[in-house]
Design an enzyme around this catalytic site. Structure first.
Site, mmCIF file in Angstrom:
data_model
loop_
_atom_site.group_PDB
_atom_site.id
_atom_site.type_symbol
_atom_site.label_atom_id
_atom_site.label_comp_id
_atom_site.label_asym_id
_atom_site.label_seq_id
_atom_site.Cartn_x
_atom_site.Cartn_y
_atom_site.Cartn_z
ATOM 1 C CB SER A 232 95.451 -96.661 -37.212
ATOM 2 O OG SER A 232 95.190 -95.311 -37.485
ATOM 3 C CG ASP A 326 95.462 -95.543 -45.157
ATOM 4 O OD1 ASP A 326 94.539 -94.794 -44.797
ATOM 5 O OD2 ASP A 326 96.338 -95.964 -44.378
ATOM 6 C CG HIS A 360 93.185 -96.075 -42.010
ATOM 7 N ND1 HIS A 360 94.565 -96.045 -42.083
ATOM 8 C CD2 HIS A 360 92.869 -95.866 -40.696
ATOM 9 C CE1 HIS A 360 95.066 -95.797 -40.880
ATOM 10 N NE2 HIS A 360 94.063 -95.691 -40.023
#
Length: 416
Positions: A232, A326, A360
């Site tokens: 991330s 995502d 994600h």
């Protein structure tokens, strides 16, 4: 169905490392009897996670979760670890929190009568993070704060920096489990941890350089190259470290961005501004949660290019892992742009692995799927995307790829 004759077994042992697969068997049932298997854990913040699945015994009165299909519940079909990855929190939008990896995560597996719901057998699966003989050493050297995990053995071992910066604090799960594979891993904090700032004004790359040098100086670390694993927001940080630090030889970027975001990034006399965010592009998902997929603009367009990480400077190997569903940002596009930048400068030392229907937060194997959670920048829950079964498979596949990648490119001969 006499409960005294029914035996629940977790094989090969009720104790295992968190990333290991186990086999659940129920013996002594009446032939073709239906039972419900339930899993339950309480994380370090007191959040309860649960899952259940309906099974039918064979003609010998056996249910073997590794070969018997679930007929309904939290998942269906043959899913050996379904009772783990399909667990959901009682409190919405929570992800599993493990603050203290010195103690195991305890998962109760119970057999219930399919007709009455009565519990007739149960066992506790102790999912540990550190193998016997591993050292966990808090790090307070200069400005650097974190925790170092050192596997048993003489070493030296390849060194890896584990970055999980956004939201602050320190995550030790991935670092400890990776160290079990024969790496010295530094789980590195940056803010909102001990005496570090509560909230940073910028990303000071010289702090991370200090941390890298600290790891290289450790007698158990086999230099001169190091690895980085990121996910991330910390993905861009990992790309920046790879671009400016010559000692970085292998970088894993999981659902990251190829441009700097949120905070200005400072390194000596260089400042990389954050991408602008267009919050007017927030939309509501069908679930009622906010979807921020369109908030982050294309970093290759116009003035946004000032925020791009100069990865053409890097001389390391890259593994980009991206989830096609995502909803935090367009990870597939960002990885494609990053690799195009490398190729345009004559570099081909990268690989991209893409996971359809994954969301994600790609974490360690068997971690309960987290489709939505609190977003530190927005101060509220957002949708992260993904489908549980596909996401679980992606986590399992990526974990093996990460180990193989680091063993190959950090010249690990002692890796497990």
């Amino acid at each position: 169905m006499a409960s005294s004759q029914i035996r629940l077994k977790i094989l090969p042992s009720v104790r295992c490392l968190f990333d290991k697969l186990v086999q659940v068997q129920v013996k002594g049932l009446a032939p073709h009897k239906q039972v419900e298997l339930r899993s339950r854990l309480v994380d370090d913040k007191g959040v309860i996670f649960k899952a259940s699945a309906l099974y039918q015994a064979d003609e010998k009165g056996l249910v073997d979760v590794s070969s018997t299909p679930s007929l309904g519940g939290s998942y269906t079909g043959v899913e050996p670890m379904g009772l783990w990855w399909s667990m959901r929190p009682d409190t919405p939008h929570k992800k599993l929190v493990k603050k203290n990896v010195l103690s195991p995560t305890l998962v109760e597996i119970a057999v219930h009568n399919g007709a009455t719901g009565e519990k007739i057998a149960s066992e506790i699966n102790e999912r540990q993070y550190m193998m016997e003989g591993m050292k966990r050493i808090p790090v307070r050297e200069g400005r650097v704060r974190g925790v170092l995990f050192i596997p048993p053995g003489e070493g030296p071992f390849p060194g890896i920096v584990d970055l999980y910066t956004f939201g602050g604090g320190l995550g030790e799960q991935r670092a400890s489990l990776l160290a079990n594979k024969g790496f010295v891993v530094l789980a590195l904090a940056y803010y909102c941890y001990q005496d570090l700032p509560k909230y940073p004004n910028n990303l000071d790359l010289e702090y991370f350089e200090e941390a890298v040098n600290c790891l290289l100086d450790h007698p158990k670390v086999d230099g001169p190259g190091l690895g980085i694993i990121s996910m991330s927001h910390s993905g861009a940080l990992a790309l920046s470290m790879s671009s400016f630090f010559t000692c970085i030889k292998a970088t894993v970027c999981i659902n990251g961005c190829n441009a700097n975001t949120v905070f200005p990034l400072h390194y000596k006399d260089i400042v990389i501004p954050p991408l602008p965010h267009f919050f007017e592009n927030i939309r509501m998902a069908e679930s009622g949660l906010i979807d921020i997929i369109d908030v982050t603009p294309d970093p290759t367009l116009g003035e946004n290019r000032a925020s791009l990480i100069p990865i053409q400077r890097a001389n390391c190997h890259f593994l980009f892992a991206v989830s096609e569903d995502d909803h935090n940002w367009k990870s597939c596009l960002f990885a494609e742009q990053a690799t195009e930048m490398l190729k345009s400068h004559g570099k081909d030392s990268f690989q991209v692995v893409s996971y359809p229907k994954a969301g994600h937060l790609l974490e360690v194997p068997h971690m309960p799927f987290c489709p939505s959670s609190f977003h530190a920048a927005l101060g509220r829950a957002v949708v992260f995307g993904g489908q549980p079964k596909a996401h679980s498979w992606a986590q399992l596949d990526l974990w093996e790829r990460v180990q193989e990648f680091f063993k190959r490119h950090l010249n690990s001969t002692d890796a497990y």
